[in-house]
Enzyme design. Structure first.
Site, PDB file in Angstrom:
ATOM      1  N   GLY A   1       1.989  -2.462  -2.014  1.00 49.01           N
ATOM      2  CA  GLY A   1       2.478  -2.276  -0.642  1.00 49.01           C
ATOM      3  C   GLY A   1       3.916  -1.787  -0.610  1.00 49.01           C
ATOM      4  CB  CYS A   2       6.956  -2.978  -2.327  1.00 49.89           C
ATOM      5  SG  CYS A   2       6.901  -4.659  -1.636  1.00 49.89           S
ATOM      6  CB  THR A   3       4.684   1.341  -4.720  1.00 53.07           C
ATOM      7  OG1 THR A   3       5.174   0.451  -5.730  1.00 53.07           O
ATOM      8  CG2 THR A   3       4.696   2.764  -5.242  1.00 53.07           C
TER       9      THR A   3
END
Length: 155
Positions: free
Chosen positions: A45-47
Site C-alpha cells: 500500500g505504501c509503495t
C-alpha cells in the site's frame, strides 16, 4: 491528544530526511505543502501511494506544492525506498513518532486480533500560512493522489 483539524495551525516539525537532509516544515512557509503519513517503506500500500504521488509530481510542482512523505522508518530505509522507486520528493524519518502523534495519526491498530500502535495513513494539505487547508484520514490509496491534486489545484 486533540487531532489538528482543517483551519488549525499545522504542527511544526524538523525531521531527518533521506540522503542526510533535514526536513523542516517552517522552511516551506509561503507555499502549500502536502504532508502525508504512511506506515512502512516497501509495503504494498505504501509503495502504491508513493508511486501515485510520484506519478503526479510534475503536476504538484506546477501548482507550486511540495510533497513530504513521513513514516517511522529510519533514514537508511527511506534512502533505499526512494532509490528503488525513483521517488522525486523527500521522505522524513519520524522514528520517535512525535510528529505522527502531534498530527493525531499515531493510533492503536488491530491485525488478526492483535493490537499494536502504528501510523494511520493520512494526508494533510498545509496552506501558505501554515494552517491545515484539508485533512484526509484513514486514506485508501486508489485515487487518493488524484483527489489531493484536485484539492491543491482548487487552493
Amino acid at each position: 491528544m486533540n487531532e489538528p483539524g482543517e483551519g488549525t495551525q499545522a504542527p511544526d516539525f524538523t525531521l531527518p530526511g533521506d540522503n542526510g537532509s533535514e526536513i523542516a516544515l517552517a522552511s516551506h512557509r509561503g507555499s502549500p505543502v502536502i504532508v502525508y503519513f504512511y506506515p512502512k517503506d516497501n509495503t504494498s500500500g505504501c509503495t502504491k501511494q508513493a508511486e501515485a504521488f510520484n506519478a503526479h509530481y510534475g503536476e504538484f510542482l506546477d501548482a507550486g506544492v511540495t510533497i513530504i512523505g513521513i513514516s517511522p522508518d529510519p533514514v537508511a530505509s527511506h534512502d533505499k525506498f526512494k532509490a528503488k522507486y525513483d521517488l522525486a520528493f523527500p521522505l522524513a524519518s519520524d522514528e520517535t513518532t512525535d510528529v505522527a502523534t502531534a498530527y493525531g495519526v499515531w493510533k492503536e491498530k488491530s491485525m488478526y486480533g492483535r493490537k499494536y500502535m502504528g501510523v494511520e495513513r493520512s494526508t494533510f494539505l498545509i496552506a501558505r500560512d501554515g494552517t491545515i487547508a484539508k485533512a484526509w484520514r484513514k486514506v485508501k490509496v486508489p485515487g487518493h493522489a488524484e483527489a489531493v491534486l484536485k484539492a491543491v489545484q482548487e487552493l
